[in-house]
Motif scaffolding. Sequence first.
Motif, short mmCIF file in Angstrom:
data_model
loop_
_atom_site.label_atom_id
_atom_site.label_comp_id
_atom_site.label_asym_id
_atom_site.label_seq_id
_atom_site.Cartn_x
_atom_site.Cartn_y
_atom_site.Cartn_z
N ALA A 1 -5.19 5.72 10.09
CA ALA A 1 -6.04 6.72 11.07
C ALA A 1 -7.69 6.29 11.15
N ALA A 2 -7.98 5.84 10.18
CA ALA A 2 -9.37 5.27 10.18
C ALA A 2 -9.85 4.12 11.26
N GLU B 1 -1.56 5.48 5.66
CA GLU B 1 -1.71 6.37 6.70
C GLU B 1 -3.29 6.76 6.81
N SER B 2 -4.03 6.94 5.93
CA SER B 2 -5.39 7.17 5.98
C SER B 2 -6.31 5.80 6.48
N LEU B 3 -5.76 4.70 5.98
CA LEU B 3 -6.42 3.40 6.59
C LEU B 3 -6.25 3.22 7.97
N HIS C 1 -13.10 4.28 12.67
CA HIS C 1 -14.10 4.42 11.33
C HIS C 1 -13.92 3.14 10.10
N THR D 1 0.77 -1.22 -0.12
CA THR D 1 0.13 -0.05 -0.03
C THR D 1 0.85 1.23 0.02
N GLN E 1 0.41 7.17 1.25
CA GLN E 1 -0.70 8.09 1.72
C GLN E 1 -2.03 7.17 1.84
N ALA E 2 -2.15 6.20 1.29
CA ALA E 2 -3.20 5.23 1.52
C ALA E 2 -3.14 4.56 2.74
#
Length: 132
Positions: free
Chosen positions: A125-126, A121-123, A131, A115, A118-119
């Motif tokens: 954090a969620a 980090e988003s996953l 989330h 991955t 950027q992707a």
Amino acid sequence: MTTVLQPPLPSHPVLRLRLAPRGNLPRAIDGAWWPRSYDLLTELPRLLGGLPREWGHITSVTVNGTTWSAVPGRTLVSNQVVRLHRTRTASAPRTIVLLAPGRGRWDLLVVPPDTTEQAAESLMAAAAGGHV
């Protein structure tokens, strides 16, 4: 002739782990882990070594059997036996389950090693924010 010294590579890569804040309510996902490969015998000691001390000694780990490389039924991590289980259920294709007797169970989202940052980090954090 000029000699340029290269900084030494870190002997232990930084653990890419994000945990949800502790709370009283049970959570479906307790955080996210972004391993560097699907070689569980290489990745697991780093993960277990970076967990909070209050989680206690993890004695059992369950991973998706179709995702990770072949693993034995148990392994030594920090001179302690950890039982390794593989599941093929579709309900948890990208999770790792950690059990510590008397302490609890933690389910972490596994971000695929390939991955992008950027992707990932988003996953992560969620997942840490509840989330996922």
